[in-house]
Design a protein around this motif. Structure first.
Motif, PDB file in Angstrom:
ATOM      1  N   ASP A 156      48.099  36.010  40.558  1.00  0.00           N
ATOM      2  CA  ASP A 156      48.616  36.796  39.305  1.00  0.00           C
ATOM      3  C   ASP A 156      47.558  37.469  38.640  1.00  0.00           C
ATOM      4  O   ASP A 156      46.862  37.046  37.740  1.00  0.00           O
ATOM      5  N   GLY A 157      47.224  38.683  39.433  1.00  0.00           N
ATOM      6  CA  GLY A 157      46.075  39.560  38.891  1.00  0.00           C
ATOM      7  C   GLY A 157      46.173  40.755  39.758  1.00  0.00           C
ATOM      8  O   GLY A 157      46.749  40.971  40.580  1.00  0.00           O
ATOM      9  N   CYS A 158      45.281  41.840  39.109  1.00  0.00           N
ATOM     10  CA  CYS A 158      44.982  42.941  39.904  1.00  0.00           C
ATOM     11  C   CYS A 158      43.292  43.013  40.315  1.00  0.00           C
ATOM     12  O   CYS A 158      42.655  42.447  39.556  1.00  0.00           O
ATOM     13  N   TYR A 159      43.250  43.643  41.496  1.00  0.00           N
ATOM     14  CA  TYR A 159      41.756  43.494  41.939  1.00  0.00           C
ATOM     15  C   TYR A 159      41.347  44.870  41.776  1.00  0.00           C
ATOM     16  O   TYR A 159      41.945  45.970  42.046  1.00  0.00           O
ATOM     17  N   ALA A 160      40.081  45.166  41.399  1.00  0.00           N
ATOM     18  CA  ALA A 160      39.400  46.294  41.156  1.00  0.00           C
ATOM     19  C   ALA A 160      38.794  46.685  42.631  1.00  0.00           C
ATOM     20  O   ALA A 160      38.453  46.193  43.346  1.00  0.00           O
ATOM     21  N   ILE A 161      38.911  48.179  42.691  1.00  0.00           N
ATOM     22  CA  ILE A 161      38.276  48.900  43.899  1.00  0.00           C
ATOM     23  C   ILE A 161      37.359  49.899  43.767  1.00  0.00           C
ATOM     24  O   ILE A 161      37.184  50.337  42.468  1.00  0.00           O
ATOM     25  N   ASN A 162      36.567  50.068  44.741  1.00  0.00           N
ATOM     26  CA  ASN A 162      35.199  50.953  44.474  1.00  0.00           C
ATOM     27  C   ASN A 162      35.442  52.518  45.074  1.00  0.00           C
ATOM     28  O   ASN A 162      35.279  53.454  44.570  1.00  0.00           O
ATOM     29  N   PHE A 163      36.603  52.466  46.054  1.00  0.00           N
ATOM     30  CA  PHE A 163      36.977  53.543  46.594  1.00  0.00           C
ATOM     31  C   PHE A 163      38.394  53.562  46.980  1.00  0.00           C
ATOM     32  O   PHE A 163      39.378  53.793  46.271  1.00  0.00           O
ATOM     33  N   PHE A 164      38.807  53.142  48.314  1.00  0.00           N
ATOM     34  CA  PHE A 164      40.155  53.271  48.800  1.00  0.00           C
ATOM     35  C   PHE A 164      40.540  51.833  48.362  1.00  0.00           C
ATOM     36  O   PHE A 164      39.988  50.974  48.014  1.00  0.00           O
ATOM     37  N   TYR A 165      42.033  51.716  48.394  1.00  0.00           N
ATOM     38  CA  TYR A 165      42.541  50.371  48.024  1.00  0.00           C
ATOM     39  C   TYR A 165      42.182  49.438  49.008  1.00  0.00           C
ATOM     40  O   TYR A 165      42.249  48.068  48.372  1.00  0.00           O
ATOM     41  N   SER A 166      41.646  49.580  50.122  1.00  0.00           N
ATOM     42  CA  SER A 166      41.247  48.648  51.060  1.00  0.00           C
ATOM     43  C   SER A 166      39.700  48.216  50.970  1.00  0.00           C
ATOM     44  O   SER A 166      39.416  47.404  51.743  1.00  0.00           O
ATOM     45  N   GLN A 167      39.279  48.510  49.902  1.00  0.00           N
ATOM     46  CA  GLN A 167      37.957  48.192  49.693  1.00  0.00           C
ATOM     47  C   GLN A 167      37.843  47.722  48.091  1.00  0.00           C
ATOM     48  O   GLN A 167      37.281  48.183  47.275  1.00  0.00           O
ATOM     49  N   PRO A 168      38.068  46.282  48.146  1.00  0.00           N
ATOM     50  CA  PRO A 168      37.738  45.582  46.917  1.00  0.00           C
ATOM     51  C   PRO A 168      36.584  45.452  46.454  1.00  0.00           C
ATOM     52  O   PRO A 168      35.678  45.240  47.242  1.00  0.00           O
ATOM     53  N   ALA A 169      36.351  45.765  44.966  1.00  0.00           N
ATOM     54  CA  ALA A 169      35.022  45.688  44.642  1.00  0.00           C
ATOM     55  C   ALA A 169      34.626  44.340  44.642  1.00  0.00           C
ATOM     56  O   ALA A 169      35.216  43.325  43.979  1.00  0.00           O
ATOM     57  N   LEU A 170      33.250  43.912  45.148  1.00  0.00           N
ATOM     58  CA  LEU A 170      32.561  42.683  45.063  1.00  0.00           C
ATOM     59  C   LEU A 170      32.147  42.452  43.674  1.00  0.00           C
ATOM     60  O   LEU A 170      31.892  43.282  43.034  1.00  0.00           O
ATOM     61  N   ASN A 171      31.964  41.167  43.154  1.00  0.00           N
ATOM     62  CA  ASN A 171      31.714  40.774  41.694  1.00  0.00           C
ATOM     63  C   ASN A 171      30.467  40.530  41.586  1.00  0.00           C
ATOM     64  O   ASN A 171      29.978  39.347  41.493  1.00  0.00           O
ATOM     65  N   TYR A 172      29.493  41.788  41.177  1.00  0.00           N
ATOM     66  CA  TYR A 172      28.208  41.279  40.565  1.00  0.00           C
ATOM     67  C   TYR A 172      28.172  41.096  39.128  1.00  0.00           C
ATOM     68  O   TYR A 172      27.018  41.068  38.621  1.00  0.00           O
ATOM     69  N   GLY A 173      29.117  41.110  38.317  1.00  0.00           N
ATOM     70  CA  GLY A 173      29.213  40.843  36.930  1.00  0.00           C
ATOM     71  C   GLY A 173      29.222  42.218  36.164  1.00  0.00           C
ATOM     72  O   GLY A 173      29.135  43.383  36.779  1.00  0.00           O
ATOM     73  N   PHE A 174      29.475  42.036  34.866  1.00  0.00           N
ATOM     74  CA  PHE A 174      29.450  43.035  34.132  1.00  0.00           C
ATOM     75  C   PHE A 174      27.978  43.105  33.140  1.00  0.00           C
ATOM     76  O   PHE A 174      27.897  42.042  32.615  1.00  0.00           O
ATOM     77  N   LEU A 175      27.339  44.208  33.046  1.00  0.00           N
ATOM     78  CA  LEU A 175      26.374  44.180  32.056  1.00  0.00           C
ATOM     79  C   LEU A 175      26.683  43.874  30.536  1.00  0.00           C
ATOM     80  O   LEU A 175      26.059  42.925  29.893  1.00  0.00           O
ATOM     81  N   LYS A 176      27.750  44.206  29.985  1.00  0.00           N
ATOM     82  CA  LYS A 176      28.209  44.062  28.859  1.00  0.00           C
ATOM     83  C   LYS A 176      29.767  43.641  28.923  1.00  0.00           C
ATOM     84  O   LYS A 176      30.715  44.621  28.647  1.00  0.00           O
ATOM     85  N   PRO A 177      30.160  42.272  29.212  1.00  0.00           N
ATOM     86  CA  PRO A 177      31.614  42.294  29.326  1.00  0.00           C
ATOM     87  C   PRO A 177      32.256  42.584  28.016  1.00  0.00           C
ATOM     88  O   PRO A 177      31.847  42.164  26.838  1.00  0.00           O
ATOM     89  N   ASP A 178      33.393  43.210  28.236  1.00  0.00           N
ATOM     90  CA  ASP A 178      34.424  43.646  27.072  1.00  0.00           C
ATOM     91  C   ASP A 178      35.178  42.304  26.557  1.00  0.00           C
ATOM     92  O   ASP A 178      35.805  41.887  27.240  1.00  0.00           O
ATOM     93  N   PRO A 179      35.130  41.807  25.446  1.00  0.00           N
ATOM     94  CA  PRO A 179      35.955  40.545  24.903  1.00  0.00           C
ATOM     95  C   PRO A 179      37.423  41.039  25.064  1.00  0.00           C
ATOM     96  O   PRO A 179      38.415  40.040  25.080  1.00  0.00           O
ATOM     97  N   LYS A 180      37.712  42.105  24.906  1.00  0.00           N
ATOM     98  CA  LYS A 180      39.109  42.532  25.120  1.00  0.00           C
ATOM     99  C   LYS A 180      39.678  42.271  26.595  1.00  0.00           C
ATOM    100  O   LYS A 180      40.861  42.281  26.730  1.00  0.00           O
ATOM    101  N   PHE A 181      38.771  42.162  27.521  1.00  0.00           N
ATOM    102  CA  PHE A 181      39.150  41.818  28.867  1.00  0.00           C
ATOM    103  C   PHE A 181      38.249  40.554  29.190  1.00  0.00           C
ATOM    104  O   PHE A 181      37.336  40.763  29.940  1.00  0.00           O
ATOM    105  N   PRO A 182      39.073  39.407  28.966  1.00  0.00           N
ATOM    106  CA  PRO A 182      38.389  38.176  29.271  1.00  0.00           C
ATOM    107  C   PRO A 182      37.952  37.873  30.619  1.00  0.00           C
ATOM    108  O   PRO A 182      37.053  36.980  31.012  1.00  0.00           O
ATOM    109  N   TRP A 183      38.586  38.482  31.542  1.00  0.00           N
ATOM    110  CA  TRP A 183      38.203  38.283  33.258  1.00  0.00           C
ATOM    111  C   TRP A 183      36.914  39.165  33.531  1.00  0.00           C
ATOM    112  O   TRP A 183      36.486  38.789  34.860  1.00  0.00           O
ATOM    113  N   GLN A 184      36.174  39.940  32.656  1.00  0.00           N
ATOM    114  CA  GLN A 184      35.036  40.584  32.746  1.00  0.00           C
ATOM    115  C   GLN A 184      34.061  39.515  32.724  1.00  0.00           C
ATOM    116  O   GLN A 184      33.717  38.798  31.638  1.00  0.00           O
ATOM    117  N   GLN A 185      33.345  39.325  33.851  1.00  0.00           N
ATOM    118  CA  GLN A 185      32.164  38.095  33.913  1.00  0.00           C
ATOM    119  C   GLN A 185      30.767  38.725  33.538  1.00  0.00           C
ATOM    120  O   GLN A 185      30.611  39.765  34.139  1.00  0.00           O
TER     121      GLN A 185
END
Length: 540
Positions: A156-185
């Protein structure tokens, strides 16, 4: 953030790289796709050309929805190219010829077929749940500044992409996670830290097998919400510290497009190219392949002679000031993502371009086939997500036999079609012809190798660069050795006089294409450059 001192391997100072698109270089098993054995079979050719290092586009297991930039297994060679043993043999055979080999590292994303991603798609929490950037909720993520795919999995979620739909972005984290989006680590969360360890393990795997380093795809994109690249700089400095300790000869080349940022982050080399800081397109790109082949403003390397070299020269000097002694800037002939220089240009123009590329400062990179003048093909049907880029990825033209010597497969089975022009350039036609483009490229490579004045960090002084004027004149120097280089792509004779307070009155030609004359009188350089010409003159 303060600058970081990057200790580069000594061999980079005189190095020229040669980029190989594996599927288009040489096919040895007749399936229509180039392979690693094909690259091995051409190592003597590459060595004779006079380059020092190879950069291979991705050759790992992949569904090839983006020509291998969608990796399904980072530690396994794709079967269509061969095996891990084949790649290890390539390292060995290259090293036997004093050639280095750098692999393409796709650090920012994987394929949807990668086992990590398949596990992360599961609704149940597991080891890989946080390896990728997933939102909480199948319809969330809007307004976060990232691109998302929803409805792909039962999670139950959406995955971020870097380019095409077939290229899900690996999670190296967020420099400043936005509290409006609690999934940002944050960058130090367990998931991002695990991904860093995986990346280190991948690099270690190939370095232990004999790789000499990596060109890192989309190197600046790993940390999200990081507009000033503070987070990603810290990440790559961490990796540089590790490499300097355990693999001090390993080279890191960035696809960043901002050398002062990339080199400050610990990279040895970054490019000026089609994206990032300005300057490269105004040299070469008559048309924009990312804008339906739209016309661009006049470029400097065009016989029409209406271009402007000052944008490039000014930006390069700015970048050089910020990176001198820390790393190297690369100005490539082309690469797999944009058009070759031979798009509506003649061989005389290509000789002028290569005179510039191989006498300029930094570390040059020659894209396979540019040394013989292979053409870019606009409007070629897309292959493996290439779209407009496809026309710069056609098979290497070795000779005048079937399929230009690239493959014994039937033409319809080829990875991409061969240039159909019967007069297309081929290695066999140029290799023994002293007047060929390839002969001139080899001559320039020899000149660069034998004269430290042309090495990467040797002296560079621009003597004449004027808006909307020709020629472009600069000096390369090392110790008492000085060379003046004259570049005139315009199809008209140009004359200029330049103050030049250097001892002696000699200007000895060491490489001249067409009619260029340089004389010295009373502290002045007098230059006459014929139409579409270039020359290198030793001063003394």
């Amino acid at each position: 953030m303060s600058k970081t001192k990057t200790t580069a391997p000594d061999w980079l100072e005189s190095a020229v790289f040669y980029q190989i698109y594996p599927q288009s270089y040489c096919d040895t098993n007749g399936d229509g796709i180039g392979d690693i054995q094909g690259i091995i079979s051409k190592l003597d050719y590459i060595k004779d050309l006079g380059v020092k290092a190879l950069w291979l586009n991705p050759c790992f297991e992949s569904p090839f929805q983006d020509a291998g930039y969608d990796v399904a297994d980072f530690c396994k060679v794709a079967p269509r190219y061969g095996s891990n043993d084949d790649l290890e043999k390539l390292f060995t055979e290259a090293h036997n010829r004093d050639l280095k080999v750098c692999l393409d590292l796709v650090a920012g994303h994987t394929s949807v077929e990668h086992p990590w991603f398949k596990e992360s798609c599961k609704p149940e929490r597991n080891k890989y749940s946080d390896y990728y950037i997933w939102t909480e909720g199948w319809d969330s993520g809007i307004g976060s500044g990232l691109r998302f795919i929803n409805g792909y999995a039962d999670r139950d979620g959406c995955y971020a992409i870097n380019f095409f739909y077939s290229q899900p972005a690996l999670n190296y984290g967020f420099l400043k996670p936005d509290p409006k989006f609690p999934w940002q680590q944050p960058m130090d969360a367990p998931g991002p830290q695990a991904v860093r360890r995986e990346l280190k393990n991948i690099m270690k795997f190939w370095l232990d097998l004999g790789a000499d380093g990596f060109r890192v795809d989309m190197a600046s994109s790993l940390i999200k919400n990081d507009p000033d690249r503070v987070g990603v700089t810290a990440l790559w400095r961490e990796f540089r510290e590790w490499l300097d300790k355990d693999y001090p000869e390993a080279v890191l080349v960035a696809e960043w497009g901002n050398p002062s940022q990339a080199i400050n982050a610990g990279y040895h080399i970054d490019f000026m190219l089609h994206c990032g800081v300005p300057g490269y397109p105004s040299l070469f790109f008559k048309k924009n392949i990312f804008g339906n082949y739209a016309e661009r403003p006049p470029v400097f390397f065009d016989r029409e002679g209406k271009g402007d070299v000052t944008e490039f020269a000014g930006e390069y000097l700015k970048q050089l000031t910020r990176t001198k002694g820390l790393g190297y800037i690369s100005v490539p002939s082309a690469n797999h993502d944009f058009q070759r220089p031979n798009w509506d240009r003649g061989e005389d123009e290509l000789e002028v371009i290569f005179t510039f590329l191989l006498t300029w400062a930094g570390v040059p990179i020659i894209y396979y086939g540019d040394e013989i003048g292979m053409r870019y093909f606009p409007n070629m049907p897309s292959k493996e997500g290439g779209f407009a880029r496809t026309g710069t990825r056609t098979p290497m033209q070795w000779d005048n036999s079937g399929n230009a010597g690239f493959s014994t497969a039937s033409p319809e089975k080829l990875y991409l079609p061969i240039d159909p022009d019967p007069t297309r350039p081929a290695v066999s036609d140029q290799i023994d012809n002293p007047d060929s483009l390839m002969a001139k490229v080899k001559e320039l490579l020899k000149l660069r190798k034998e004269n430290p004045a042309f090495h990467a960090n040797s002296g560079l002084e621009i003597l004449y660069a004027r808006r909307d004027q020709y020629p472009f004149v600069y000096e390369r120097s090392c110790g008492n050795d000085r060379f003046v280089v004259v570049i005139n792509p315009a199809e008209r004779e140009t004359t200029v006089e330049i103050p030049y307070a250097v001892p002696g009155n000699e200007a000895t030609p060491v490489f001249v294409r067409r009619d260029v004359k340089v004389s010295r009188e009373f502290g002045t350089l007098k230059i006459t450059a014929g139409p579409v010409s270039a020359g290198v003159f030793k001063q003394g």
